[in-house]
Design a protein around this motif. Structure first.
Motif, mmCIF file in Angstrom:
data_model
loop_
_atom_site.group_PDB
_atom_site.id
_atom_site.type_symbol
_atom_site.label_atom_id
_atom_site.label_comp_id
_atom_site.label_asym_id
_atom_site.label_seq_id
_atom_site.Cartn_x
_atom_site.Cartn_y
_atom_site.Cartn_z
ATOM 1 N N GLU A 167 -38.487 8.058 11.493
ATOM 2 C CA GLU A 167 -39.896 8.352 11.729
ATOM 3 C C GLU A 167 -40.827 7.792 10.661
ATOM 4 O OE1 GLU A 167 -40.243 12.556 12.319
ATOM 5 O OE2 GLU A 167 -38.872 12.541 14.037
ATOM 6 N N ILE A 168 -40.313 7.628 9.436
ATOM 7 C CA ILE A 168 -41.216 7.241 8.351
ATOM 8 C C ILE A 168 -40.833 5.899 7.736
ATOM 9 C CG2 ILE A 168 -42.166 7.952 6.117
ATOM 10 C CD1 ILE A 168 -41.639 10.854 6.962
ATOM 11 N N ASP A 173 -40.676 0.834 -9.630
ATOM 12 C CA ASP A 173 -40.711 0.274 -8.281
ATOM 13 C C ASP A 173 -41.890 0.933 -7.572
ATOM 14 O OD1 ASP A 173 -40.329 -0.477 -5.686
ATOM 15 O OD2 ASP A 173 -38.520 0.720 -5.391
ATOM 16 N N PRO A 174 -43.083 0.328 -7.677
ATOM 17 C CA PRO A 174 -44.304 0.985 -7.168
ATOM 18 C C PRO A 174 -44.221 1.291 -5.673
ATOM 19 C CG PRO A 174 -44.828 -1.075 -8.337
ATOM 20 C CD PRO A 174 -43.350 -1.013 -8.221
ATOM 21 N N GLN A 175 -43.583 0.384 -4.897
ATOM 22 C CA GLN A 175 -43.449 0.591 -3.460
ATOM 23 C C GLN A 175 -42.601 1.853 -3.189
ATOM 24 O OE1 GLN A 175 -41.396 -2.708 -1.674
ATOM 25 N NE2 GLN A 175 -42.167 -2.309 0.387
ATOM 26 N N GLY A 176 -41.499 1.965 -3.930
ATOM 27 C CA GLY A 176 -40.639 3.143 -3.794
ATOM 28 C C GLY A 176 -41.359 4.413 -4.215
ATOM 29 N N LYS A 177 -42.106 4.316 -5.326
ATOM 30 C CA LYS A 177 -42.875 5.478 -5.806
ATOM 31 C C LYS A 177 -43.869 5.931 -4.741
ATOM 32 C CE LYS A 177 -42.660 6.577 -10.505
ATOM 33 N NZ LYS A 177 -41.369 7.204 -10.382
ATOM 34 N N ALA A 178 -44.511 4.981 -4.081
ATOM 35 C CA ALA A 178 -45.502 5.316 -3.052
ATOM 36 C C ALA A 178 -44.831 6.045 -1.891
ATOM 37 C CB ALA A 178 -46.196 4.047 -2.558
ATOM 38 N N VAL A 179 -43.674 5.539 -1.464
ATOM 39 C CA VAL A 179 -42.964 6.185 -0.357
ATOM 40 C C VAL A 179 -42.498 7.578 -0.776
ATOM 41 C CG1 VAL A 179 -40.880 6.088 1.064
ATOM 42 C CG2 VAL A 179 -42.277 4.038 0.767
ATOM 43 N N SER A 180 -42.005 7.677 -2.008
ATOM 44 C CA SER A 180 -41.546 8.963 -2.515
ATOM 45 C C SER A 180 -42.689 9.987 -2.506
ATOM 46 C CB SER A 180 -41.006 8.759 -3.940
ATOM 47 O OG SER A 180 -40.499 9.944 -4.452
ATOM 48 N N GLY A 181 -43.870 9.552 -2.953
ATOM 49 C CA GLY A 181 -45.037 10.437 -2.945
ATOM 50 C C GLY A 181 -45.439 10.827 -1.534
ATOM 51 N N ALA A 182 -45.361 9.849 -0.607
ATOM 52 C CA ALA A 182 -45.733 10.117 0.781
ATOM 53 C C ALA A 182 -44.780 11.135 1.395
ATOM 54 C CB ALA A 182 -45.721 8.822 1.587
ATOM 55 N N ASP A 187 -38.948 17.307 0.827
ATOM 56 C CA ASP A 187 -38.694 17.356 -0.610
ATOM 57 C C ASP A 187 -37.204 17.259 -0.937
ATOM 58 O OD1 ASP A 187 -38.035 19.723 0.468
ATOM 59 O OD2 ASP A 187 -39.347 20.956 -0.780
ATOM 60 N N ALA A 188 -36.418 16.760 0.007
ATOM 61 C CA ALA A 188 -34.972 16.657 -0.226
ATOM 62 C C ALA A 188 -34.632 15.509 -1.170
ATOM 63 C CB ALA A 188 -34.237 16.476 1.101
ATOM 64 N N PHE A 189 -35.550 14.562 -1.334
ATOM 65 C CA PHE A 189 -35.232 13.354 -2.088
ATOM 66 C C PHE A 189 -36.079 13.282 -3.348
ATOM 67 C CE2 PHE A 189 -35.074 12.552 2.537
ATOM 68 C CZ PHE A 189 -33.697 12.611 2.670
ATOM 69 N N SER A 190 -35.419 13.083 -4.487
ATOM 70 C CA SER A 190 -36.150 13.108 -5.752
ATOM 71 C C SER A 190 -36.699 11.737 -6.129
ATOM 72 C CB SER A 190 -35.247 13.630 -6.865
ATOM 73 O OG SER A 190 -34.105 12.806 -6.982
ATOM 74 N N ALA A 191 -36.157 10.684 -5.539
ATOM 75 C CA ALA A 191 -36.658 9.352 -5.853
ATOM 76 C C ALA A 191 -36.338 8.406 -4.705
ATOM 77 C CB ALA A 191 -36.030 8.833 -7.143
ATOM 78 N N VAL A 192 -37.164 7.391 -4.567
ATOM 79 C CA VAL A 192 -36.935 6.358 -3.552
ATOM 80 C C VAL A 192 -37.094 5.000 -4.234
ATOM 81 C CG1 VAL A 192 -37.727 5.372 -1.365
ATOM 82 C CG2 VAL A 192 -37.895 7.839 -1.733
ATOM 83 N N ARG A 193 -36.140 4.123 -3.997
ATOM 84 C CA ARG A 193 -36.300 2.741 -4.447
ATOM 85 C C ARG A 193 -36.121 1.845 -3.236
ATOM 86 N NH1 ARG A 193 -36.660 2.411 -9.810
ATOM 87 N NH2 ARG A 193 -36.187 0.207 -9.990
#
Lengths: 82, 82
Positions: free
Chosen positions: A65-66, B16-25, B32-38
């Protein structure tokens, strides 16, 4: 910490201009071993704690979805790595 | 036809700004299951014919020199799939 890897690729029936560009560049650089290139995304989702069925289900939902646009992309893989 | 999959990720020590943006989104959307996205790239190189040692060596060279930018990215995986 465990990581869930989500692989997203452009749908097979769609053109992938980015891949086409890389494919053309490889040919111009003298690399003719590869007949086509497609480029997708690889997401690494870090999980605090254990990856149970609930977390995996959440990852699948988020992937569909995302993280991917189902009009133009397919989720081609979800796997857990340590 | 066999395909060589090359996975490229931003180096661990780099933001990784793109990952940070997705993580924030994801957090804002209540996931809130995921603490970081790269976020990295997944290349699918289609090979005509067999994947022998020479083709694999070429794929490794292309991955290191052309598909990834070694200043900011690591090639984290090269594997053959059918």
């Amino acid at each position: 910490m465990p990581t869930i890897v989500v692989d997203v690729m452009p749908k097979a029936e769609l053109l992938d201009p980015q891949g086409k560009a890389v494919s053309g560049a490889l040919a111009r650089l003298g690399q003719d071993a590869f007949s086509a290139v497609r480029i997708g995304k690889r997401f690494e989702l870090t999980v605090e704690g254990e990856v149970d069925d609930e977390v995996l289900a959440t990852a699948r939902k988020v992937a569909d979805e995302i993280l991917s646009n189902s009009v133009i992309e397919d989720v081609v893989g979800i796997e857990v790595v340590e």
